[in-house]
Design a protein around this motif. Sequence first.
Motif, PDB file in Angstrom:
ATOM      1  N   THR A   7       0.834  -1.194   0.000  1.00  0.00           N
ATOM      2  CA  THR A   7       0.000   0.000   0.000  1.00  0.00           C
ATOM      3  C   THR A   7       0.876   1.254   0.000  1.00  0.00           C
ATOM      4  OG1 THR A   7      -1.587  -1.253   1.296  1.00  0.00           O
ATOM      5  CG2 THR A   7      -1.956   1.106   1.129  1.00  0.00           C
ATOM      6  N   PHE A  10       1.559   2.452  -3.417  1.00  0.00           N
ATOM      7  CA  PHE A  10       0.478   3.219  -4.045  1.00  0.00           C
ATOM      8  C   PHE A  10       0.376   4.608  -3.423  1.00  0.00           C
ATOM      9  CE2 PHE A  10      -0.903  -1.129  -5.157  1.00  0.00           C
ATOM     10  CZ  PHE A  10      -0.931  -0.963  -6.524  1.00  0.00           C
ATOM     11  N   ALA A  11       0.679   4.707  -2.143  1.00  0.00           N
ATOM     12  CA  ALA A  11       0.684   6.019  -1.491  1.00  0.00           C
ATOM     13  C   ALA A  11       1.714   6.931  -2.172  1.00  0.00           C
ATOM     14  CB  ALA A  11       0.999   5.877  -0.004  1.00  0.00           C
ATOM     15  N   ALA A  14       0.493   7.895  -5.568  1.00  0.00           N
ATOM     16  CA  ALA A  14      -0.563   8.903  -5.455  1.00  0.00           C
ATOM     17  C   ALA A  14       0.028  10.297  -5.277  1.00  0.00           C
ATOM     18  CB  ALA A  14      -1.493   8.573  -4.295  1.00  0.00           C
ATOM     19  N   LEU A  15       1.074  10.386  -4.491  1.00  0.00           N
ATOM     20  CA  LEU A  15       1.710  11.694  -4.270  1.00  0.00           C
ATOM     21  C   LEU A  15       2.452  12.145  -5.516  1.00  0.00           C
ATOM     22  CD1 LEU A  15       3.445  12.312  -0.867  1.00  0.00           C
ATOM     23  CD2 LEU A  15       1.489  13.444  -1.871  1.00  0.00           C
ATOM     24  N   GLY A  35       0.208  12.637   5.168  1.00  0.00           N
ATOM     25  CA  GLY A  35       0.218  12.127   6.526  1.00  0.00           C
ATOM     26  C   GLY A  35      -1.144  12.124   7.176  1.00  0.00           C
ATOM     27  N   PHE A  37      -3.585  10.598   6.110  1.00  0.00           N
ATOM     28  CA  PHE A  37      -4.157   9.255   5.995  1.00  0.00           C
ATOM     29  C   PHE A  37      -3.148   8.161   5.684  1.00  0.00           C
ATOM     30  CE2 PHE A  37      -4.064  10.232   1.544  1.00  0.00           C
ATOM     31  CZ  PHE A  37      -4.433  11.563   1.488  1.00  0.00           C
ATOM     32  N   TRP A  38      -1.900   8.528   5.459  1.00  0.00           N
ATOM     33  CA  TRP A  38      -0.880   7.506   5.321  1.00  0.00           C
ATOM     34  C   TRP A  38       0.458   8.116   5.697  1.00  0.00           C
ATOM     35  CZ3 TRP A  38      -2.841   2.830   4.411  1.00  0.00           C
ATOM     36  CH2 TRP A  38      -1.927   1.762   4.392  1.00  0.00           C
ATOM     37  N   SER A  39       1.191   7.487   6.561  1.00  0.00           N
ATOM     38  CA  SER A  39       2.458   8.065   6.995  1.00  0.00           C
ATOM     39  C   SER A  39       3.594   7.098   6.743  1.00  0.00           C
ATOM     40  CB  SER A  39       2.390   8.435   8.469  1.00  0.00           C
ATOM     41  OG  SER A  39       2.260   7.273   9.234  1.00  0.00           O
ATOM     42  N   ALA A  40       4.769   7.625   6.529  1.00  0.00           N
ATOM     43  CA  ALA A  40       5.943   6.802   6.287  1.00  0.00           C
ATOM     44  C   ALA A  40       7.185   7.640   6.543  1.00  0.00           C
ATOM     45  CB  ALA A  40       5.943   6.277   4.861  1.00  0.00           C
ATOM     46  N   GLN A  44      11.788   4.040   5.001  1.00  0.00           N
ATOM     47  CA  GLN A  44      10.891   3.099   4.330  1.00  0.00           C
ATOM     48  C   GLN A  44      10.615   3.542   2.891  1.00  0.00           C
ATOM     49  OE1 GLN A  44       7.045   2.846   6.083  1.00  0.00           O
ATOM     50  NE2 GLN A  44       6.544   0.927   5.058  1.00  0.00           N
TER      51      GLN A  44
END
Lengths: 186, 186
Positions: A7, A10-11, A14-15, A35, A37-40, A44
Amino acid sequence: MRVSTSTLGFALLALLAKGPKTAYELARRANRPLGYFWSARYGQIHPQLRLLAEAGLLEVEAAPGPGPHDKRIFSVTEAGMGALGEWVCQPPRAEPTRDEMLLKAYAVWTARPAAARGLLLAQAELHRARLAEYEVIQERVLGSHPDGQVPHRDPDFGSLATLRYGIGYERNRLDWCEWLAAQLDT
Amino acid sequence: MRVSTSTLGFALLALLAKGPKTAYELARRANRPLGYFWSARYGQIHPQLRLLAEAGLLEVEAAPGPGPHDKRIFSVTEAGMGALGEWVCQPPRAEPTRDEMLLKAYAVWTARPAAARGLLLAQAELHRARLAEYEVIQERVLGSHPDGQVPHRDPDFGSLATLRYGIGYERNRLDWCEWLAAQLDT
DNA sequence: GTAATCATGTAAGTAGTTACATGATTCG
DNA sequence: CGAATCATGTAACTACTTACATGATTAC
């Protein structure tokens, strides 16, 4: 077209679909708005970009960078855009729920009510601040479309969809914190 | 009292605070109701229980089990209850947000609108079902307190707090899915 | 001149998932 | 008699975080 990436992959797609970026920029934006809805972290993101590039979903352009290494600018290929668009319509994998505040609420009967109430009121303030923040951003994005219509294929359509969710989420959470704090007061 | 265990550790304490259980039962209940806000698999629960027992937060009682091993029933010690109650009032660590649906919404402008709409309507049905489910459980729990008052120290107080949140959450999510689906229709 | 920012990369460690092995009991 | 359930445990793997190392440029 069968694509198997995590995922996070895909994040990142998307960015990057909104425009080419370096890994560093991605790591920073993985604070906001990604961030939300999705953080990294960089640690990573870095290896994942390599995998995406190897799979042909990303292109890399090297440019002289400030540090000891070349700067590497990533952009989404046509295959990458196709994979992203298809993934969007697949049902999400049932993700593990992890909500620490809710866990605390579940165990709140084991705590001192006054102390728990303090935590809830502090959390409420936090949600109030985020709610205001999202509303400002929403106004700004809406303002850049004077006719009030945002086409389905405009990146802002996605931003507005997530903003609207975020606003409802924060409002719900805010109300709940205040409700529970009031319950602990009696 | 300084206690350093992962959030999963407190999740297990929270479940065991309601009554002694085996690791197997915990793994099953980590579906519901624990799974509503914290999930874990047996493979992770098993070693964590050992750590909690070593830290003196849990007691173990062995009983003859059906399989090749003894059955091990865990219960929370006084120290465990104390640690749990204190942890509840500490601010939650800022957890990484991971919401795959929201990520899909952010990238929805790259997808075929009709296909995306199908996904959103399917998700809406899912939230509608969960909403109904939570409302039933809430009625049941409320029904077991005929005076309509649940004391702060009653485990049901925690259950009702999380149920109320869950109901607001599902309703918000349901509305949002339907709103976005309608947006994609125009 | 020193602190922050830009920008890369590696390595170690933690958290979490999946898959496997064992074996008694209960239900259809 | 076969499948599901109860119940333990191990091992391999994936995902993610944290910490480190390097070094140019810009802002104060």
